[in-house]
Design a protein around this motif. Structure first.
Motif, mmCIF file in Angstrom:
data_model
loop_
_atom_site.group_PDB
_atom_site.id
_atom_site.type_symbol
_atom_site.label_atom_id
_atom_site.label_comp_id
_atom_site.label_asym_id
_atom_site.label_seq_id
_atom_site.Cartn_x
_atom_site.Cartn_y
_atom_site.Cartn_z
ATOM 1 N N TYR A 330 6.575 -75.417 -112.922
ATOM 2 C CA TYR A 330 6.479 -74.457 -114.027
ATOM 3 C C TYR A 330 5.039 -74.055 -114.316
ATOM 4 O O TYR A 330 4.701 -73.687 -115.431
ATOM 5 C CB TYR A 330 7.134 -75.035 -115.279
ATOM 6 C CG TYR A 330 8.627 -75.213 -115.119
ATOM 7 C CD1 TYR A 330 9.495 -74.137 -115.258
ATOM 8 C CD2 TYR A 330 9.163 -76.458 -114.800
ATOM 9 C CE1 TYR A 330 10.857 -74.288 -115.091
ATOM 10 C CE2 TYR A 330 10.529 -76.628 -114.625
ATOM 11 C CZ TYR A 330 11.369 -75.528 -114.770
ATOM 12 O OH TYR A 330 12.727 -75.682 -114.600
ATOM 13 N N THR A 331 4.183 -74.136 -113.319
ATOM 14 C CA THR A 331 2.810 -73.642 -113.444
ATOM 15 C C THR A 331 2.607 -72.510 -112.439
ATOM 16 O O THR A 331 3.274 -72.451 -111.398
ATOM 17 C CB THR A 331 1.784 -74.756 -113.168
ATOM 18 O OG1 THR A 331 2.054 -75.344 -111.875
ATOM 19 C CG2 THR A 331 1.849 -75.826 -114.241
ATOM 20 N N SER A 332 1.692 -71.610 -112.748
ATOM 21 C CA SER A 332 1.446 -70.465 -111.874
ATOM 22 C C SER A 332 0.862 -70.927 -110.540
ATOM 23 O O SER A 332 -0.006 -71.796 -110.495
ATOM 24 C CB SER A 332 0.474 -69.496 -112.551
ATOM 25 O OG SER A 332 1.024 -69.006 -113.746
ATOM 26 N N ARG A 333 1.349 -70.340 -109.480
ATOM 27 C CA ARG A 333 0.879 -70.704 -108.132
ATOM 28 C C ARG A 333 1.064 -69.511 -107.201
ATOM 29 O O ARG A 333 1.756 -68.545 -107.522
ATOM 30 C CB ARG A 333 1.646 -71.917 -107.601
ATOM 31 C CG ARG A 333 3.157 -71.702 -107.566
ATOM 32 C CD ARG A 333 3.910 -72.962 -107.206
ATOM 33 N NE ARG A 333 5.344 -72.784 -107.334
ATOM 34 C CZ ARG A 333 6.227 -73.116 -106.397
ATOM 35 N NH1 ARG A 333 5.815 -73.623 -105.250
ATOM 36 N NH2 ARG A 333 7.520 -72.937 -106.596
ATOM 37 N N LEU A 334 0.447 -69.620 -106.040
ATOM 38 C CA LEU A 334 0.556 -68.574 -105.034
ATOM 39 C C LEU A 334 1.843 -68.769 -104.247
ATOM 40 O O LEU A 334 2.127 -69.857 -103.747
ATOM 41 C CB LEU A 334 -0.644 -68.614 -104.102
ATOM 42 C CG LEU A 334 -0.856 -67.397 -103.189
ATOM 43 C CD1 LEU A 334 -1.179 -66.171 -104.015
ATOM 44 C CD2 LEU A 334 -1.976 -67.683 -102.202
ATOM 45 N N LEU A 335 2.657 -67.709 -104.159
ATOM 46 C CA LEU A 335 3.933 -67.757 -103.446
ATOM 47 C C LEU A 335 3.927 -66.708 -102.344
ATOM 48 O O LEU A 335 3.368 -65.628 -102.503
ATOM 49 C CB LEU A 335 5.090 -67.490 -104.410
ATOM 50 C CG LEU A 335 5.207 -68.446 -105.606
ATOM 51 C CD1 LEU A 335 6.251 -67.930 -106.592
ATOM 52 C CD2 LEU A 335 5.570 -69.855 -105.148
ATOM 53 N N ASN A 336 4.570 -67.035 -101.251
ATOM 54 C CA ASN A 336 4.618 -66.092 -100.125
ATOM 55 C C ASN A 336 6.004 -66.137 -99.509
ATOM 56 O O ASN A 336 6.317 -67.004 -98.704
ATOM 57 C CB ASN A 336 3.560 -66.455 -99.087
ATOM 58 C CG ASN A 336 3.426 -65.385 -98.019
ATOM 59 O OD1 ASN A 336 4.080 -64.358 -98.070
ATOM 60 N ND2 ASN A 336 2.579 -65.637 -97.031
ATOM 61 N N PHE A 337 6.871 -65.218 -99.948
ATOM 62 C CA PHE A 337 8.238 -65.149 -99.447
ATOM 63 C C PHE A 337 8.429 -63.865 -98.646
ATOM 64 O O PHE A 337 8.007 -62.793 -99.079
ATOM 65 C CB PHE A 337 9.237 -65.190 -100.609
ATOM 66 C CG PHE A 337 9.133 -66.432 -101.453
ATOM 67 C CD1 PHE A 337 9.063 -67.684 -100.869
ATOM 68 C CD2 PHE A 337 9.105 -66.342 -102.833
ATOM 69 C CE1 PHE A 337 8.967 -68.829 -101.637
ATOM 70 C CE2 PHE A 337 9.008 -67.477 -103.622
ATOM 71 C CZ PHE A 337 8.946 -68.732 -103.019
ATOM 72 N N GLU A 338 9.091 -63.978 -97.516
ATOM 73 C CA GLU A 338 9.321 -62.819 -96.666
ATOM 74 C C GLU A 338 10.814 -62.616 -96.443
ATOM 75 O O GLU A 338 11.613 -63.543 -96.544
ATOM 76 C CB GLU A 338 8.614 -63.000 -95.318
ATOM 77 C CG GLU A 338 7.093 -63.093 -95.429
ATOM 78 C CD GLU A 338 6.429 -63.251 -94.075
ATOM 79 O OE1 GLU A 338 7.168 -63.406 -93.083
ATOM 80 O OE2 GLU A 338 5.192 -63.233 -94.013
ATOM 81 N N ASN A 339 11.161 -61.359 -96.138
ATOM 82 C CA ASN A 339 12.534 -61.000 -95.771
ATOM 83 C C ASN A 339 13.550 -61.357 -96.848
ATOM 84 O O ASN A 339 14.660 -61.823 -96.546
ATOM 85 C CB ASN A 339 12.922 -61.679 -94.452
ATOM 86 C CG ASN A 339 11.991 -61.313 -93.309
ATOM 87 O OD1 ASN A 339 11.589 -60.154 -93.170
ATOM 88 N ND2 ASN A 339 11.643 -62.292 -92.499
ATOM 89 N N LEU A 340 13.182 -61.145 -98.110
ATOM 90 C CA LEU A 340 14.135 -61.385 -99.190
ATOM 91 C C LEU A 340 15.102 -60.215 -99.285
ATOM 92 O O LEU A 340 14.738 -59.065 -99.034
ATOM 93 C CB LEU A 340 13.396 -61.559 -100.519
ATOM 94 C CG LEU A 340 12.529 -62.816 -100.648
ATOM 95 C CD1 LEU A 340 11.833 -62.840 -102.000
ATOM 96 C CD2 LEU A 340 13.356 -64.077 -100.468
ATOM 97 N N PRO A 341 16.365 -60.480 -99.662
ATOM 98 C CA PRO A 341 17.358 -59.407 -99.715
ATOM 99 C C PRO A 341 17.120 -58.449 -100.881
ATOM 100 O O PRO A 341 16.407 -58.767 -101.836
ATOM 101 C CB PRO A 341 18.679 -60.171 -99.906
ATOM 102 C CG PRO A 341 18.280 -61.450 -100.557
ATOM 103 C CD PRO A 341 16.937 -61.797 -99.998
ATOM 104 N N GLU A 342 17.726 -57.287 -100.800
ATOM 105 C CA GLU A 342 17.657 -56.300 -101.872
ATOM 106 C C GLU A 342 18.255 -56.904 -103.146
ATOM 107 O O GLU A 342 19.346 -57.469 -103.122
ATOM 108 C CB GLU A 342 18.442 -55.055 -101.482
ATOM 109 C CG GLU A 342 18.352 -53.917 -102.464
ATOM 110 C CD GLU A 342 17.046 -53.157 -102.390
ATOM 111 O OE1 GLU A 342 16.712 -52.471 -103.371
ATOM 112 O OE2 GLU A 342 16.378 -53.251 -101.335
ATOM 113 N N PRO A 343 17.556 -56.804 -104.294
ATOM 114 C CA PRO A 343 18.069 -57.407 -105.534
ATOM 115 C C PRO A 343 19.381 -56.768 -105.978
ATOM 116 O O PRO A 343 19.525 -55.539 -105.981
ATOM 117 C CB PRO A 343 16.955 -57.128 -106.548
ATOM 118 C CG PRO A 343 15.726 -56.921 -105.732
ATOM 119 C CD PRO A 343 16.196 -56.257 -104.472
ATOM 120 N N ILE A 344 20.327 -57.607 -106.356
ATOM 121 C CA ILE A 344 21.602 -57.148 -106.885
ATOM 122 C C ILE A 344 21.980 -58.005 -108.073
ATOM 123 O O ILE A 344 21.477 -59.117 -108.246
ATOM 124 C CB ILE A 344 22.731 -57.213 -105.831
ATOM 125 C CG1 ILE A 344 22.904 -58.676 -105.351
ATOM 126 C CG2 ILE A 344 22.480 -56.273 -104.673
ATOM 127 C CD1 ILE A 344 24.120 -58.876 -104.475
#
Length: 379
Positions: A330-344
């Protein structure tokens, strides 16, 4: 020295490059600039210790909080400009940033912030019992602060319960979006990832799109539900790539079953998968303000909810809410996510029963109990 915001601002402003004090004051007489010693003396008085004109309504020996900005020894010009911009924003429901200083040992920069003795929202609700009336008032104040930020043309970018601070029982928004890596330029951030607290981040942001006012609203909805339920979002699962996929596919925190319908509906609107479907900060504020003003109409219903909450939350259950998965961060951090699906939005909708006015939502467990009671009565 007492300073009235309707006449002068609470703290001095650093002059913008190329502007003069005289021309700026013609636009707004409330503004007090650092270079204007006579006006500072008139508005803020003289310090009894250093004998210099004041820089704000509360200054010199006042307790402050220092927030270290890790790996910021090589601070960027962009970040300095952002600090300078935020120093010019003075809002009632927003924590003041007095400036920046530097750690003499690590050379990292630190933000000098207004100190809040009651900690953040999470600490506050875990250590203080609060009924719906005060919660609605406090949510209205928080919404007002977010509206002021948006009206100033800014985006918070890192809105979560850890950035809502309490002082003398009142909530204030802190950080104003300055929690991203201090030494990175925009294009480098885009390459490396995004910065924030995963459970509060809008799905479009997780997919690499820029922060917007609508993404702040998504975060507000998550925070609002957390405060009402008094349970941190997704506290029993890892905050990892798998969770980001589930969020894009419509996963949201559980809405507490004794949440008044008007609040539950507002929460659902705020965390809609489509940014364009979310309300504006003005609409959120107006909805909460209306409920706060008119809550006397629903006094009996609100009291009924409070009674149900007291019965449903024993001390043992409350302590269980504090326990979190070791990979729930629950603390701010650097995130790197790829190929996430279209939000629904999730297709799995709960069956609910609503009665008049502010009646609470009943989840499937409640419905099963009702159906079982009906079967027993028939037998």
């Amino acid at each position: 020295m007492n300073v009235f915001a309707s006449i002068y601002q609470y703290h001095v402003t650093i002059s913008t490059i190329g502007s003069t004090t005289e021309s700026a004051e013609e636009i707004d007489d409330k503004v007090v600039y650092m270079e204007d010693l006579e006006k500072r003396k008139q508005v803020y008085g003289i310090c009894g210790e250093c004998n210099e004109p004041g820089t704000g309504s509360k200054w010199h020996s006042r307790k402050v909080a220092l927030k270290s900005l890790d790996n910021s020894s090589c601070i960027s010009a962009e970040f300095l400009n952002e600090i300078k911009t935020h120093l010019q924003i003075y809002l009632y429901n927003v924590i003041q940033c007095y400036g920046i200083t530097q750690d003499p040992n690590t050379k990292d920069y630190m933000m000098v912030l207004e100190y809040c003795e009651n900690g953040n929202l999470r600490n506050y609700y875990m250590n203080n019992e609060s009924s719906y009336g005060p919660k609605i008032e406090e949510l209205t104040r928080i919404a007002s602060g977010l509206l002021d930020i948006h009206n100033a043309g800014k985006i918070h970018k890192d809105f979560h319960s850890g950035n809502i601070l309490y002082d003398m029982g009142y909530p204030y928004i802190s950080d104003l979006g300055m929690c991203k890596p201090a030494n990175n330029e925009k294009q480098l951030v885009k390459q490396e990832g995004i910065y924030g607290v995963l459970p509060y981040m809008a799905p479009e942001v997780l997919r690499g799109y820029q922060y917007t006012k609508a993404s702040d609203i998504y975060s507000f909805g998550i925070m609002m539900n957390e405060y009402i339920s008094e349970e941190t979002p997704y506290n029993n699962i890892p905050h990892d790539y798998a969770l980001s996929i589930k969020i894009c596919k419509g996963l949201r925190p559980n809405i507490f079953k004794y949440t008044p319908k008007l609040l539950a509906d507002l929460i659902t609107k705020c965390w809609d998968a489509k940014a364009e479907n979310r309300p504006t900060s003005k609409e959120v504020y107006k909805e909460l303000e209306k409920l706060f003003i008119e809550q006397s109409k629903y006094h009996s219903q609100i009291n009924e909810y409070d009674d149900k909450i007291k019965l449903s939350r024993t001390s043992e259950k409350r302590s269980n809410n504090i326990q979190t998965h070791p990979q729930a961060i629950y603390t701010s951090r650097l995130l790197n996510f790829e190929n996430l699906p279209e939000p629904i939005n999730s297709d799995a909708t709960k069956t609910t029963l609503h009665s008049e006015c502010l009646d609470c939502q009943l989840d499937e467990l409640d419905l099963n109990e009702i159906n079982q009671d009906e079967e027993n009565n028939i037998e």
